[in-house]
Scaffold this motif. Structure first.
Motif, PDB file in Angstrom:
ATOM      1  N   LEU A  19      -8.491   3.358  72.479  1.00 34.72           N
ATOM      2  CA  LEU A  19      -9.271   2.675  73.509  1.00 34.72           C
ATOM      3  C   LEU A  19      -8.413   1.881  74.489  1.00 34.72           C
ATOM      4  O   LEU A  19      -8.933   1.322  75.456  1.00 34.72           O
ATOM      5  N   TYR A  22      -8.832   2.781  78.272  1.00 31.72           N
ATOM      6  CA  TYR A  22     -10.150   2.370  78.738  1.00 31.72           C
ATOM      7  C   TYR A  22     -10.212   0.853  78.883  1.00 31.72           C
ATOM      8  O   TYR A  22     -10.659   0.327  79.901  1.00 31.72           O
ATOM      9  N   ASN A  23      -9.779   0.132  77.848  1.00 36.57           N
ATOM     10  CA  ASN A  23      -9.858  -1.327  77.868  1.00 36.57           C
ATOM     11  C   ASN A  23      -9.094  -1.929  79.037  1.00 36.57           C
ATOM     12  O   ASN A  23      -9.584  -2.859  79.690  1.00 36.57           O
ATOM     13  N   ALA A  26     -11.117  -1.062  82.224  1.00 37.89           N
ATOM     14  CA  ALA A  26     -12.425  -1.728  82.219  1.00 37.89           C
ATOM     15  C   ALA A  26     -12.268  -3.224  82.474  1.00 37.89           C
ATOM     16  O   ALA A  26     -13.059  -3.824  83.206  1.00 37.89           O
ATOM     17  N   TYR A  76     -14.997   1.197  87.576  1.00 40.67           N
ATOM     18  CA  TYR A  76     -15.500   1.329  86.209  1.00 40.67           C
ATOM     19  C   TYR A  76     -15.691   2.788  85.830  1.00 40.67           C
ATOM     20  O   TYR A  76     -15.474   3.169  84.677  1.00 40.67           O
ATOM     21  N   GLN A  77     -16.056   3.625  86.780  1.00 40.43           N
ATOM     22  CA  GLN A  77     -16.185   5.055  86.486  1.00 40.43           C
ATOM     23  C   GLN A  77     -14.831   5.639  86.078  1.00 40.43           C
ATOM     24  O   GLN A  77     -14.753   6.509  85.221  1.00 40.43           O
ATOM     25  N   GLU A  78     -13.762   5.135  86.683  1.00 40.12           N
ATOM     26  CA  GLU A  78     -12.416   5.553  86.283  1.00 40.12           C
ATOM     27  C   GLU A  78     -12.139   5.124  84.835  1.00 40.12           C
ATOM     28  O   GLU A  78     -11.553   5.867  84.049  1.00 40.12           O
ATOM     29  N   ALA A  79     -12.569   3.921  84.483  1.00 36.15           N
ATOM     30  CA  ALA A  79     -12.397   3.450  83.107  1.00 36.15           C
ATOM     31  C   ALA A  79     -13.170   4.342  82.138  1.00 36.15           C
ATOM     32  O   ALA A  79     -12.649   4.729  81.084  1.00 36.15           O
ATOM     33  N   LEU A  80     -14.407   4.677  82.478  1.00 41.17           N
ATOM     34  CA  LEU A  80     -15.211   5.543  81.605  1.00 41.17           C
ATOM     35  C   LEU A  80     -14.537   6.886  81.363  1.00 41.17           C
ATOM     36  O   LEU A  80     -14.596   7.437  80.261  1.00 41.17           O
ATOM     37  N   ALA A  82     -11.559   7.406  80.989  1.00 38.59           N
ATOM     38  CA  ALA A  82     -10.451   7.215  80.058  1.00 38.59           C
ATOM     39  C   ALA A  82     -10.906   7.090  78.606  1.00 38.59           C
ATOM     40  O   ALA A  82     -10.065   7.021  77.707  1.00 38.59           O
ATOM     41  N   LEU A  83     -12.233   7.053  78.363  1.00 36.26           N
ATOM     42  CA  LEU A  83     -12.702   6.984  76.979  1.00 36.26           C
ATOM     43  C   LEU A  83     -12.269   8.245  76.242  1.00 36.26           C
ATOM     44  O   LEU A  83     -12.331   9.342  76.791  1.00 36.26           O
TER      45      LEU A  83
END
Length: 99
Positions: A19, A22-23, A26, A76-80, A82-83
């Motif tokens: 994670l 993502y973290n 995010a 945030y969509q970029e972070a998602l 990366a999940l």
């Protein structure tokens, strides 16, 4: 105006290091959108009824609309994205009571 909240519950995290990407993304996206993290952890959770002692993240925004906009933001969509594959969480955006 009522506040907006992101509530995330993670049923199981087998490898927390997965994670990290993502973290990092995010955290920047949420901060840029005005979000404030109130809880982020899972080492001390008491679960009742059908609950499972799992990681919970609670983030506050100045309004429900701001919380929705933060989720829909490009950052945030970029972070998602990366999940990790197969990752599971229960995520909600809720409106607070009162103003």
């Amino acid at each position: 105006m009522p506040k907006g909240y992101w509530v995330s519950v993670y049923p199981a995290i087998t490898d927390p290091a997965e994670l990290d990407a993502y973290n990092a993304l995010a955290r920047v996206a949420v901060g840029a959108a005005g979000g404030r993290t109130f809880a982020r952890g899972g080492s001390r959770v008491v679960a009742h009824e059908a609950g499972i002692a799992e990681r919970v993240v609670l983030i506050e925004f100045d309004s429900f609309e701001q919380a929705v906009a933060a989720y829909e933001s490009a950052a945030y969509q970029e972070a998602l994205a990366a999940l990790p594959d197969g990752f599971e969480r229960d995520f909600r955006i809720v409106e607070g009571i009162g103003g």
